[in-house]
Design an enzyme around this catalytic site. Structure first.
Site, PDB file in Angstrom:
ATOM      1  CD  GLN B 135      -1.930   1.266   3.044  1.00 51.99           C
ATOM      2  OE1 GLN B 135      -2.265   0.294   3.690  1.00 51.99           O
ATOM      3  NE2 GLN B 135      -1.754   2.442   3.601  1.00 51.99           N
ATOM      4  CB  SER B 138       3.237   7.285   4.480  1.00 54.86           C
ATOM      5  OG  SER B 138       2.292   6.963   5.438  1.00 54.86           O
ATOM      6  CB  SER B 170       4.779  -2.669   5.250  1.00 55.51           C
ATOM      7  OG  SER B 170       4.520  -1.716   6.220  1.00 55.51           O
ATOM      8  CD  GLU B 253      -3.676   1.070   8.587  1.00 59.90           C
ATOM      9  OE1 GLU B 253      -4.197   2.149   8.268  1.00 59.90           O
ATOM     10  OE2 GLU B 253      -2.456   0.869   8.599  1.00 59.90           O
TER      11      GLU B 253
END
Lengths: 372, 413
Positions: B135, B138, B170, B253
């Site tokens: 994903q 950020s 991540s 999430e």
């Protein structure tokens, strides 16, 4: 798995909430707080009329037999409205002790009266300004009579009978049933941090009493009563915490400073978020403990201590920081913040304080398999 | 109220248990049991290879992503069956840690916004972990203020051209695809100029650089985009509707992360059970007992809150923002627990060598990893804002960027 209360249980809760919302305003709480009444008689009578004093008493003893899940939700509402009545002493303590350990004759005599609100009972344990230990109990039972003093008894001034922890001639401890109407008991009001609840010292000068049930195993019996009552007290604390948080949130929305509602400042928002977190953790632990109580689960001692610890933390935090959110007005007699603050600290010390319940929690944890 | 299984639940549990007993990689049991914080431990075996093997095995037998519809590689199971499966899978579930973002967050977003053709193409391989997703949200200038992101997407014929940088991604280094939120219009207020896509991580112009974290490990990456082309068919939602799409991802999430969240309680309990202090047994020390009680009450509270959320889910209700409490409580608690655990061990508490330290240095690893738990997926402060505004209904913080075109917002540089 179904981890929720039933529709019937929720309806009862809503019914109790409506009644208390009508009959138990802060004005009612203040009338007891300011010494105008020993307890709120109209609220008490209403609770009795609704059958709530007999919620967990089986029908065979004149109760409603609605069970402990219902009783937990009743307790939550009593806490939410700071009800100044002897409900907790009479229902969570005296009734439970009788149901658990009373002889048939004692149950036949007292339970219908308790259910009907014709008698109010309490539990008399504490003798000194210290944590209570078995060794420290000095009040004596001998030849059918109690002699000695209990320093502070919740609702002692308005109870018809007390179940008294006392030392027997063999040196052991027992729970003794004593009719406080029979004479020979000197009742002296005790001032506490929460005058909206009756606190009284009881001096027994050779008062007639009888063993509760057949076994003089008072200390262990007391622990059993406490484990069950702890769940119900935790629900009262939960209700109080919710009300204190609601009060803080409502005020923060309408009070303006620096040209904006104070609830828009993160310093206050984050404080109230933390109050909410403490409340949610306590609520979930209380729900689990309610299930453990209603099913007599072997997990009850741990579940009760867990609910008690987190509900104590939640009510103390919410009551304390509700004052902070209100600023100077929160420290006036006029605003209700201090009613919650007083009650939160009073309820914390019922059945022994946070430190004692933390200790019990860890002991139960060590003896059980449970690990979260 | 009933904590037992219904007859159907018990039957499902037995079926799951039997399959796991027969098929689980028991040669990894020891290493997985010792796995604590940071990467999953698989001893002499490669963690990603083992994770994919287990996931593939589950997928082939219909035990992967069991709540998904069958046509997308799932089992069409109920939320309660999913809870039961997770309980039964136990430590082997740790193997799937690298797939949580793809399966728990990207997949629900695809289900809600991708075309039927794309769902059929991508979801089954996501379920079996044949393809791994990440994903890309950020950015260096937009962490908590996600909607302030700057990665640009500009239309060019049937494609979009992407330039910019993402960070804290991540698993980007082992991902095949990613969902990417971009700015397509800087001249409207920030939330309105965003658009979501998905892309092949091997596209030309994508450069992935691992971040060396404060704890010395590297689970996160920086991802650079230099004229990367994405076909318009890989757009998710409307042009300018990216913020709405991202809310779907972020709502999931909380579910993906909030469920069986680690708190550190079992680790501290295990440590103090066997530990002697200068004053005697640790478990008999009043300070230790007080803290243990507090932490147990918190971790039980999270477990019970999660069980209530499952009951709500099973009745068809959506879990609300109140589930934000999970990570908020667990993150701080883990950090406190680790600090206290070291404190009980004298100077030896500082040792991170797993051969020398107590419990394979899991608590030391927790100390060094836990600061990130309080930041990733919403900082403690953002979570408190969410609770205050969306649960308690408190007024929004006054915003200096409200209603202003993104290009006119002060950036401090």
């Amino acid at each position: 798995m179904n981890f929720d209360f039933s529709q019937d249980e929720k309806m009862l809760r809503d019914q109790v909430a409506r009644f208390l919302s009508d009959q138990c305003s802060s004005k009612t709480v203040r009338s007891v707080l300011e010494g105008k009444a020993a307890y709120a008689t109209e609220v008490w009578d209403g609770l009795v009329d609704m059958g709530l004093t007999g919620t967990a008493i089986p029908e065979s003893y004149g109760g409603v037999g609605a069970g402990y899940l219902s009783l937990c939700l009743v307790a939550e509402q009593l806490g939410a409205f700071l009800a100044p009545t002897p409900f907790s002493s009479s229902v969570y303590l005296a009734t439970e002790a009788l149901l658990l350990f009373g002889s048939e004759a004692q149950k036949d005599h007292w339970l219908p009266k308790l259910a009907a609100g014709e008698a109010v009972g309490t539990l008399a344990v504490v003798e000194a300004v210290a944590q209570t230990t078995a060794e420290a109990i000095e009040l004596r039972f001998s030849a059918g009579q109690l002699t000695g003093k209990k320093l502070i008894v919740a609702d002692g001034g308005i109870s018809d009978f007390a179940i008294v922890l006392a030392r027997n001639p063999a040196g052991g401890l027992g729970l003794y049933l004593c009719d406080l109407q029979a004479g020979g008991v000197v009742k002296t009001a005790v001032d506490t941090v929460d005058p909206s609840r009756n606190s009284t010292s009881l001096e027994f000068n050779g008062c007639p009493a009888e063993l509760l049930g057949t076994e003089a195993d008072g200390w262990a019996q007391l622990a059993t009563v406490y484990d069950r009552a702890a769940v119900l007290f935790a629900f009262e604390q939960l209700g109080g915490a919710q009300s204190a948080l609601n009060m803080a949130v409502d005020y923060a929305k309408q009070r303006f400073a620096f040209g904006r509602p104070i609830g828009s400042f993160q310093g206050l928002k984050h404080m109230m978020a933390d109050m909410y977190v403490a409340l949610k953790l306590a609520e979930s632990n209380c729900y689990y403990a309610a299930w453990a109580l209603s099913t007599n689960s072997p997990d009850l001692p741990l579940a009760a201590a867990t609910a008690r610890v987190s509900a104590t933390q939640a009510f103390q935090l919410c009551a304390r920081d509700n004052i902070q959110v209100h600023g100077g007005m929160g420290f006036t007699w006029e605003f209700d913040c201090h009613l919650y603050y007083r009650r939160s600290n009073y309820l914390t010390l019922q059945l022994g304080g946070l430190t004692e319940w933390e200790d019990k929690l860890v002991s139960s944890l060590a003896s059980g398999e449970a690990a979260a | 109220m009933d904590f037992g299984d219904t007859q159907e639940e018990a039957q499902f549990r037995a079926e799951a248990r039997a399959w796991i007993a027969a098929e689980a990689p028991t040669y990894l049991t020891d290493s997985l049991t010792k796995s604590g914080f940071g990467g999953v431990k698989t001893g002499d075996f490669d963690p990603m290879v083992e994770a994919k093997l287990w996931q593939r095995k589950k997928a082939d037998a219909g035990w992967a992503c069991i709540q998904w519809p069958v046509e997308f590689g799932g089992r069409g199971a109920s939320p309660m069956q999913s809870v039961i499966w997770n309980q039964e899978e136990g430590i082997y579930g740790k193997l799937s840690g690298s797939f949580i973002i793809g399966q728990g967050m990207c997949a629900p977003t695809l289900m809600a916004y991708a075309s039927e053709a794309n769902k059929a193409r991508y979801l089954p391989k996501l379920a079996s972990a044949e393809e791994v997703w990440c994903q890309l949200f950020s950015e260096p200038q937009s962490g908590s203020d996600l909607a302030g992101l700057r990665t640009r997407a500009e239309r060019d014929g049937e494609d979009w051209v992407i330039n910019g940088q993402k960070i804290w991604t991540s698993g980007a280094h082992h991902s095949d695809f990613g969902i990417l939120i971009t700015r397509t219009d800087p001249e409207v207020p920030k939330h309105r100029g965003l658009t979501m896509f998905f892309l092949d991580m091997k596209s030309k112009g994508v450069v992935i650089k691992p971040i060396k974290q404060a704890n010395g490990e590297s689970g996160f990456n920086e991802v650079y985009f230099d004229d990367v082309r994405i076909p318009d068919t890989q757009r998710l939602g409307e042009v300018g509707g990216g913020w709405q799409v991202s809310l779907t991802t972020l709502m999931n999430e909380r579910l993906a992360i909030g469920g069986g969240i680690a708190t550190g309680f079992p680790e501290i309990k295990e440590l103090v059970d066997g530990l002697a202090l200068a004053s005697g047994r640790a478990i008999e020390n009043p300070a230790v007992r007080s803290k243990l009680a507090d932490w147990y009450a918190k971790s039980a509270g999270l477990k019970n809150t999660s069980a209530r959320a499952m009951t709500a889910l099973s009745k068809g209700e959506m879990p609300g923002p109140e589930n934000s409490i999970g990570k908020l409580v667990a993150g701080g608690m883990m950090q406190d627990i680790a600090k206290f655990a070291l404190d009980l061990q004298g100077l030896g508490g500082v040792i991170v060598d797993p051969q020398l330290a107590a419990h394979s240095a899991r608590l030391q690893a927790m100390l060094l990893r836990s600061p990130a738990v309080r930041i990733e997926g919403g900082t403690d402060q953002i979570l408190r804002n969410i609770i205050a505004e969306r649960v308690l209904g408190l007024p929004e913080e006054l915003r200096a960027d409200k209603g202003i075109p993104f290009s006119k917002i002060p950036s401090g540089n």
